[in-house]
Design a protein around this motif. Sequence first.
Motif, mmCIF file in Angstrom:
data_model
loop_
_atom_site.group_PDB
_atom_site.id
_atom_site.type_symbol
_atom_site.label_atom_id
_atom_site.label_comp_id
_atom_site.label_asym_id
_atom_site.label_seq_id
_atom_site.Cartn_x
_atom_site.Cartn_y
_atom_site.Cartn_z
ATOM 1 N N LEU A 95 -20.659 -46.734 -44.695
ATOM 2 C CA LEU A 95 -19.401 -47.273 -44.173
ATOM 3 C C LEU A 95 -19.030 -48.564 -44.893
ATOM 4 C CD1 LEU A 95 -17.022 -47.361 -42.204
ATOM 5 C CD2 LEU A 95 -18.581 -48.376 -40.509
ATOM 6 N N GLN A 99 -15.625 -49.329 -47.113
ATOM 7 C CA GLN A 99 -14.728 -50.469 -46.955
ATOM 8 C C GLN A 99 -14.503 -51.158 -48.299
ATOM 9 O OE1 GLN A 99 -17.101 -52.251 -43.906
ATOM 10 N NE2 GLN A 99 -15.855 -51.385 -42.248
ATOM 11 N N ARG A 102 -12.109 -48.978 -50.253
ATOM 12 C CA ARG A 102 -10.729 -49.170 -49.772
ATOM 13 C C ARG A 102 -10.114 -50.407 -50.432
ATOM 14 N NH1 ARG A 102 -10.849 -48.970 -43.984
ATOM 15 N NH2 ARG A 102 -10.310 -46.780 -44.140
ATOM 16 N N ASN A 114 -11.657 -43.020 -43.057
ATOM 17 C CA ASN A 114 -12.996 -42.850 -42.497
ATOM 18 C C ASN A 114 -12.914 -42.151 -41.161
ATOM 19 O OD1 ASN A 114 -14.276 -44.227 -44.642
ATOM 20 N ND2 ASN A 114 -13.781 -46.182 -43.706
ATOM 21 N N PHE A 116 -15.054 -40.825 -37.842
ATOM 22 C CA PHE A 116 -16.275 -41.049 -37.077
ATOM 23 C C PHE A 116 -16.474 -39.854 -36.156
ATOM 24 C CE2 PHE A 116 -14.666 -45.324 -38.061
ATOM 25 C CZ PHE A 116 -15.746 -45.782 -38.782
ATOM 26 N N GLU A 151 -6.023 -44.497 -41.210
ATOM 27 C CA GLU A 151 -7.178 -44.916 -42.007
ATOM 28 C C GLU A 151 -8.501 -44.630 -41.308
ATOM 29 O OE1 GLU A 151 -6.641 -49.011 -43.151
ATOM 30 O OE2 GLU A 151 -5.511 -48.402 -44.917
ATOM 31 N N GLN A 152 -8.485 -44.449 -39.987
ATOM 32 C CA GLN A 152 -9.692 -44.139 -39.230
ATOM 33 C C GLN A 152 -9.352 -43.148 -38.138
ATOM 34 O OE1 GLN A 152 -12.359 -48.122 -39.564
ATOM 35 N NE2 GLN A 152 -11.280 -47.887 -37.693
ATOM 36 N N CYS A 154 -11.442 -40.469 -34.953
ATOM 37 C CA CYS A 154 -12.659 -40.038 -34.266
ATOM 38 C C CYS A 154 -12.563 -38.558 -33.957
ATOM 39 C CB CYS A 154 -12.843 -40.803 -32.955
ATOM 40 S SG CYS A 154 -13.217 -42.539 -33.181
ATOM 41 N N TYR A 163 -16.544 -45.308 -29.930
ATOM 42 C CA TYR A 163 -15.603 -46.121 -30.712
ATOM 43 C C TYR A 163 -14.812 -47.061 -29.803
ATOM 44 C CZ TYR A 163 -12.082 -47.364 -34.173
ATOM 45 O OH TYR A 163 -11.258 -48.058 -35.025
#
Length: 182
Positions: A95, A99, A102, A114, A116, A151-152, A154, A163
Amino acid sequence: LAAEIGGKADILVNTAEHVRPGGVLDRRDVTSARDEMETACFGLLRLMQNFGPAMRARGADGENSAVAWVNIFSVFALCNMPGFGLTNASQAAGLSLAQSLRAELRGSGVKVVNGFIGPLEEDWRQPLPPPKVSGDAVARATLSALKEGVEQFCVGAVAEDIYARWRRDPAALERELLGEEM
């Protein structure tokens, strides 16, 4: 492979992990920890070093531009779950690399995304209680995230819960995962 297809990749999806149960004190050697880091951290680093430059170069190529680099991590990359301590540490290292990627791709037109996930429906996570996440659910959520431009994201009830609790109070979540009273 990167030399052959790196300049043609529109979306790269990294799902690498090497799951072995056990915490830091449970293991008497570093062999499996090294394997976990080799896969989730150093393997990802090599992938970035080999595919990243070509994708960055294509990022601003109009209609033919590269679109995204997607990493799928365990949600426990954010907070270590007892019983899989070294696996989670390798995910956290991956992770951190994501970052960095990115930051290095910022402005190139290539988005780093990313995901999760909670425990997958697979052999190494059989001891974990349900609910578990299917590979199909991960694929659908990844496509949805790419379409939405996030960008993220779950996948699964466990990932969403962990999270949300991590965002509220990481230290409290760590204590909860350890089974300590609040």
